[in-house]
Design a protein around this motif. Structure first.
Motif: not given
Length: 543
Positions: A47-60, A70-84
Motif C-alpha cells: 500500500f502506498v499510504d495508510d488511507d484505507g489499509v484496514d479495508e483491504h487484506c495485506h496478503h490478498c 497481525c497480533p504483533k505489529c497491529l498495523h497489518t490487516f488480513y481478511c481471515d486467519t488463513n491469509c494471516l
C-alpha cells in the motif's frame, strides 16, 4: 487454449532507443474484443499510504469488513486467519518488526522491494525467483543519484534483516542460490562462505528489486463514480489507487502509447483483456500510463524519458499523422479545408491540407471567449434565456472559427444541452449531445471510458428531465424515452466491457444504475406497450 506467445529473441535494447523492453507477446490466433488474454497474481504488493489499509487484506488485497490484525505489529490487516498464517510463513515474520518501527513511512518502494525479495527467496517455486530476476532493470541508464539512493535503501534493508531478524539464520543462501538459479540465467559465482558475501548477495538482490519497481510497478486500482457536473468536461469516473504491485507476465510485454488491451483488477489479480479485435501474430502492448489521445507527443516523450530513460518510438510516437493528434482538439478552423489549423512552433499549419496561412480569426475567437464568460454570470443569476442567447451566439462563432471537434466547441454544446432541457427544448438538447458524442468518438473512440462517461452524463440529464413529467403519453416524451433507453443499453455494454462482469466496479455501476433502471422500466413501457424486461446478459452476470 494457448493464444499467446512470448518472444525471447525480441528482448528490448534500451540503448538503441526502442520501445520493446520485454520479451514481447503476440497472439497465436485471432482474439475478439473483450476476450481475456490472461490473468495473474503479483509477486507482491504494498500500500502506498495508510488511507484505507484496514479495508483491504495485506496478503490478498481483498476488501474486508472485519479485518484480522497481525497480533504483533497491529498495523497489518488480513481478511481471515488463513491469509494471516500464509503471510507470516512467507514474508511477514521478517517485515513485522519494521512495521512496528514505522520503517515504511513514505518508503513504500522499500517495503515492496523487501516483500518481493522475501516472497521470491522463500518460495519453493524456482520460476517465481527467476522470472523476477530476468526483468529488465536498465541499470546503465539510471542516473547515478537515483542509483545511490536505491543502493542505500538496499543496504539499510540488509542491515535490518541481519540485526533485527533471523532471516540469515533461517535461510541457507548457498542452497537457495543453487536451487533457484538452476538455469544459470544470472551467471553468478556466488558462494556464501562469509557473512559479508551473504550480505552482498542479499543487498544485490534487493537493489535489483528496487530497480524493477522503476520500470515494472503497476498500480492496483478501482474506480468510483462521482456526481455529474454538466458545466465541465471533467470525467465523473475516478480511479482510486489501492496499492503498487509487480506482475511478471505483464512486465514481459512491450510498451506502447497506443495499447490494445484493457486492464482490470479483482482483489490482487490483474486481468488482461483485448480492447479491440487482435489479429493472429499481432503484438500485444502494455501501457506506459500515457496514451496518445490524452497527452501530446512532446509531453509523453518527456514523461517516458524521465521515468524510463529512453525515447519511445512506438507507432503512436513515430507515425506522422499522430504526431499532433492532441493538438487537433484545441485547433482553429482551416478556411481552406475546414480541417485542424494549429500553431506549431509559432507558425500556423493545417494538419489536414498542410496549408500555412499567415493569419487567423483572433478577434472572433476572443469575442466568443467573452460571450462564454458572460454566460456564466447569466447562469449565476438564473437568467436561462439570456444565457442561451449568448451561448448560441458563442457557439455560432466557435463553429466558424474553431475546428469542429475543438474542446471549446464541445464544452459550449455541453452547457447548452443542460439549459435546453431546462427550457424543454429536447430536440435542441439532442443535437448538442450528438455533437458532443461525435467529438468524444473522434478523439477517444466509441469503446472508450470517455465515451462511456459521456453516455452516463446524457442519461443522467434525460432521467432528471423525464422523471417529474406528468404527461407520459406525448410523442416528445416517448421519443426521448426511447433515446434514453438506447443510450442506457449502450452504456451498460461499455461498463461490462471495461470492467468485466466479475469486478467490484461493474457491480457498483450496476447498483448505481439500478436506481435509474426503475425509471428505465417506467420509460420502456411507453415505448413497447409493456414492462421493461431486464437485460438478460446483464442480469445473469450479477448472480
Amino acid at each position: 487454449m494457448k493464444i499467446l506467445t512470448f518472444h525471447k529473441h525480441r528482448r528490448a535494447s534500451i540503448e538503441n532507443s526502442m520501445t520493446n523492453w520485454g520479451d514481447g507477446l503476440e497472439a497465436n490466433r485471432f482474439i475478439r474484443k473483450g476476450e481475456v488474454l490472461f490473468y495473474e497474481k503479483p509477486i507482491s504488493f504494498a500500500f502506498v499510504d495508510d488511507d484505507g489499509v484496514d479495508e483491504h487484506c495485506h496478503h490478498c488485497c481483498r476488501s474486508t469488513d472485519i479485518p484480522v490484525p497481525c497480533p504483533k505489529c497491529l498495523h497489518t490487516f488480513y481478511c481471515d486467519t488463513n491469509c494471516l498464517n500464509e503471510a507470516w510463513s512467507s514474508y511477514h515474520r521478517w517485515e513485522c518488526l519494521a512495521n512496528q518501527m514505522g520503517l515504511w513511512k513514505d518508503m513504500w518502494e522499500a517495503q515492496l522491494a523487501l516483500k518481493a525479495f522475501l516472497v521470491c527467496t522463500t518460495s519453493t517455486d524456482a520460476n517465481k525467483f527467476n522470472e523476477m530476476q530476468k526483468l529488465i532493470t536498465n541499470f546503465d541508464k539510471v542516473p547515478a543519484r537515483r542509483l545511490a539512493e536505491f543502493g542505500q535503501i538496499a543496504m539499510m534493508l540488509t542491515w535490518y534483516l541481519f540485526e533485527h531478524t533471523d532471516f540469515f539464520q533461517e535461510n541457507d543462501l548457498n542452497d537457495h542460490f543453487a536451487r533457484q538459479c538452476a538455469d544459470n540465467s544470472l551467471n553468478s559465482n556466488f558462494h556464501a562462505i562469509t557473512d559479508d558475501n551473504k550480505h552482498v548477495y542479499v543487498s544485490s538482490l534487493l537493489l535489483r528489486c528496487l530497480l524493477h519497481l522503476g520500470f515494472h510497478c503497476t498500480s492496483i486500482c478501482t474506480t468510483s463514480v462521482k456526481p455529474v457536473n454538466h458545466f465541465t468536461l471533467e470525467s465523473n469516473v475516478v480511479a482510486d489507487f489501492v496499492a503498487r504491485a509487480i506482475y511478471t507476465s505483464a512486465s514481459m510485454m512491450n510498451r506502447s502509447c497506443d495499447i490494445n488491451i484493457v486492464i482490470n483488477f479483482v482483489d490482487q489479480y490483474q486481468i488482461i483483456r483485448a480492447s479491440r479485435d487482435i489479429a493472429a501474430n499481432e503484438e500485444i502492448f502494455f501501457t506506459f500510463g500515457s496514451h496518445y489521445s490524452h497527452e501530446t507527443r512532446e509531453d509523453r516523450q518527456g514523461i517516458i524519458s524521465n521515468l524510463f530513460y529512453y525515447t519511445c518510438e512506438c507507432k503512436a510516437c513515430s507515425q506522422p499523422d499522430l504526431k499532433y493528434f492532441v493538438e487537433r482538439f484545441s485547433a482553429m478552423n482551416c478556411l481552406k479545408c475546414n480541417g485542424a489549423l494549429c500553431k506549431i512552433k509559432n507558425s500556423l499549419f493545417c494538419l489536414d491540407c498542410s496549408d500555412k496561412p499567415k493569419h487567423f480569426q483572433q478577434r472572433k475567437i476572443k469575442q466568443a471567449e467573452r460571450l462564454f464568460k458572460e454566460t456564466e454570470h447569466c447562469i449565476a443569476r438564473k437568467n436561462v434565456n439570456g444565457a442561451l442567447k449568448k451561448l448560441e451566439e458563442c457557439l455560432n462563432i466557435r463553429r466558424r472559427t474553431l475546428y469542429k471537434y475543438n474542446d471549446d466547441v464541445t464544452l459550449t454544446s455541453h452547457v447548452m444541452s443542460k439549459l435546453y432541457l431546462e427550457k424543454g427544448k429536447v430536440a435542441d438538447a439532442n443535437r448538442c449531445w450528438e455533437s458532443i458524442l461525435a467529438a468524444v468518438n473522434a478523439r477517444f473512440g466509441p469503446s472508450s471510458v470517455e465515451f462511456m462517461d459521456t453516455l452516463s452524463k446524457i442519461i443522467h440529464a434525460y432521467v432528471l428531465y423525464l422523471k417529474p413529467m406528468p404527461d407520459t403519453t406525448t410523442s416528445s416524451y416517448k421519443a426521448l424515452s426511447k433515446t434514453t433507453y438506447e443510450y442506457l443499453e449502450q452504456l451498460l455494454e461499455l461498463v461490462e466491457f471495461h470492467y468485466g462482469s466479475w469486478s467490484h466496479t461493474y457491480k457498483n455501476w450496476k447498483l448505481h444504475y439500478d436506481k435509474k433502471c426503475l425509471v428505465h422500466n417506467y420509460i420502456y413501457k411507453f415505448i413497447s406497450g409493456g414492462p421493461r424486461q431486464p437485460n438478460k446478459k446483464f442480469q445473469e452476470s450479477s448472480h
